[in-house]
Design a protein around this motif. Structure first.
Motif, PDB file in Angstrom:
ATOM      1  N   ARG A 107       0.545  -0.712  -0.359  1.00 13.06           N
ATOM      2  CA  ARG A 107      -0.005  -0.426   0.030  1.00 13.06           C
ATOM      3  C   ARG A 107       1.232   1.312   0.249  1.00 13.06           C
ATOM      4  O   ARG A 107       1.301   1.499   1.324  1.00 13.06           O
ATOM      5  CB  ARG A 107      -0.521   0.077   1.503  1.00 13.06           C
ATOM      6  CG  ARG A 107      -2.005  -1.101   0.914  1.00 13.06           C
ATOM      7  CD  ARG A 107      -3.070  -1.301   2.000  1.00 13.06           C
ATOM      8  NE  ARG A 107      -4.074  -2.334   1.632  1.00 13.06           N
ATOM      9  CZ  ARG A 107      -4.918  -2.529   2.277  1.00 13.06           C
ATOM     10  NH1 ARG A 107      -5.066  -1.931   3.219  1.00 13.06           N
ATOM     11  NH2 ARG A 107      -6.175  -2.955   2.482  1.00 13.06           N
ATOM     12  N   ASP A 249      -3.870  -3.329   7.729  1.00 11.61           N
ATOM     13  CA  ASP A 249      -5.187  -2.547   7.738  1.00 11.61           C
ATOM     14  C   ASP A 249      -5.709  -1.360   8.552  1.00 11.61           C
ATOM     15  O   ASP A 249      -5.921  -0.515   7.917  1.00 11.61           O
ATOM     16  CB  ASP A 249      -6.158  -3.782   8.457  1.00 11.61           C
ATOM     17  CG  ASP A 249      -7.336  -3.197   7.969  1.00 11.61           C
ATOM     18  OD1 ASP A 249      -8.335  -2.953   7.259  1.00 11.61           O
ATOM     19  OD2 ASP A 249      -8.319  -3.249   9.285  1.00 11.61           O
ATOM     20  N   ASP A 253      -5.425   3.057   6.623  1.00 10.18           N
ATOM     21  CA  ASP A 253      -6.205   3.855   6.449  1.00 10.18           C
ATOM     22  C   ASP A 253      -6.028   5.599   6.638  1.00 10.18           C
ATOM     23  O   ASP A 253      -6.538   6.344   5.719  1.00 10.18           O
ATOM     24  CB  ASP A 253      -7.484   3.534   7.395  1.00 10.18           C
ATOM     25  CG  ASP A 253      -8.533   2.922   6.323  1.00 10.18           C
ATOM     26  OD1 ASP A 253      -8.228   2.435   5.364  1.00 10.18           O
ATOM     27  OD2 ASP A 253      -9.991   3.406   6.923  1.00 10.18           O
TER      28      ASP A 253
HETATM   29 MN    MN Z   1      -8.613  -1.627   5.642  1.00  9.02          MN
END
Ligand code: MN
Ligand code: IPM
Length: 360
Positions: A107, A249, A253
């Motif tokens: 990411r 995770d 964000d």
């Molecule tokens: Mn997520």
């Protein structure tokens, strides 16, 4: 003349605004393919909430093996307001990640010029790092259970599974990635060694062991809570971060919002030896469905990552430059409904700039 290379892409548009953003992504991918002389052949899969509500099926029998026949998977979004949360996420998204052993969730957090960030006094030179999230273990592995469910004495256990094998392959990927990226050459392990003393002891030991094979990479460690603070206060400290599934995770964000929001944040679920899947990080955004207002840039950037992964580096750079140009010279905001352009207009702009090539 040499045969044009053809890549077989499995497309899962999914739920909500997924199909709309994927449509624009495919438009841009085709523009890149045309310019750089390769072909993309798409197979569409109707997996998602609508299909589930009609048939009770999430992934039909043999579906995962169908995916295996492709060079990559392009996913829109999974999540439907009429389906109990957890069903589609677990049985479609997580099942693909696990069964195709996509053990890395990559990411990038990169602020493009002209994009608004909520972080005061920070710009594109400060916000440019990549999170390598372990993608098949940890709290996501599904270990645990209930005892005396529904009674006042109920016990719910949710276990974090960390294997030496899984941790080590993730760390090795991160070290290699950091070397190839060749920026600050700093890899930060993000964990919680002060409290989660089993899991993070394994991660930390393995990290410093593997690090010995990478003398050119500087190593660093940060607790996950402090990392959240530093994403806001000093994002420029980071180059490559490696962390477990749950922490990855959560912090991505936060990463997404400092790079301009869910409208632009993309990720790749990578199996370096198998079939990988690329997706926007944001969800299906049901309230914007069918309105032609959702921002397709995250899906477009996921497509760019897919081409990079397939080895079409030049095409990926052309898409990135087009995205930069559109953010800088066109869009008023990256938020749905506030871009000053519709979903399909943004797709057209990026596709055209990709085709023409842009000077930045
Ligand atoms: Mn997520
Ligand atoms: C993500 C999402 C998923 C995750 C959900 C939808 C299962 O939040 O890709 O970050 O938790 O991994």
């Amino acid at each position: 003349m040499a045969q044009e290379k053809t890549y077989k892409i499995a497309v899962i548009p999914g739920d909500g605004t997924g199909p709309e953003v994927i449509r624009e992504g495919v438009k841009v991918l085709d523009a890149a393919a045309e310019r750089f002389g390769f072909k993309l052949s798409y197979n569409y899969f109707d997996w998602g909430g609508e299909r589930y509500l009609k048939t009770g099926d999430t992934i039909p029998k043999g579906g995962i093996d169908e995916l295996r026949k492709h060079d990559a998977i392009y996913l829109g979004a999974i999540g439907h307001p009429d389906v109990t949360p957890g069903i589609l996420e677990k049985e479609i998204l997580l099942r693909i990640r696990f069964e195709l052993d996509q053990y890395i969730n990559l990411r990038p957090v990169k602020l493009y010029p002209g994009v608004w960030t909520p972080i005061k006094d920070k710009g594109p030179e400060d916000i440019d790092f990549v999170v390598v999230r372990e993608n098949t273990e940890g709290l996501y592995a599904g270990g645990g259970g209930f005892l005396r469910k529904g009674t006042p004495q109920e016990v719910a256990i949710q276990e974090s599974i960390n294997t030496r094998f899984g941790v080590e392959r993730c760390l090795r990927y991160a070290f290699e990635f950091c070397r190839k990226r060749n920026k600050k050459k700093t890899l930060t392990l993000v964990g919680k060694t002060n409290v989660l003393t089993y899991a993070w002891n394994l991660w930390e030991r393995t990290f410093y062991e593997v690090a010995k094979e990478y003398p050119d990479i500087k190593t660093d460690y940060a607790h996950v809570d402090a990392t959240c603070m530093w994403f806001v206060k000093n994002p420029e400290w980071f180059d490559v971060i490696v962390t477990d599934n749950m922490f990855g995770d959560i912090i991505t964000d936060l990463g997404a919002i400092i790079q301009g929001g869910m409208g632009i944040a993309a990720g790749g679920n990578i199996n370096p030896e198998g079939v990988s899947m690329f997706e926007p990080i944001g969800g299906s955004a049901p309230k914007y469905t069918g309105k032609n207002v959702i921002n397709p840039l995250a899906a477009i950037c996921a497509g760019m990552m897919m081409l990079e992964h397939l080895g079409e580096e030049e095409a990926a750079r052309a898409i990135e430059n087009a995205v930069i140009k559109v953010c800088r010279d066109h869009l008023k905001s990256l938020s749905a409904g506030k871009m000053g352009y519709s979903t399909s207009e943004v797709g057209d702009l990026v596709a055209n700039y990709t085709k023409e090539g842009v000077e930045l």
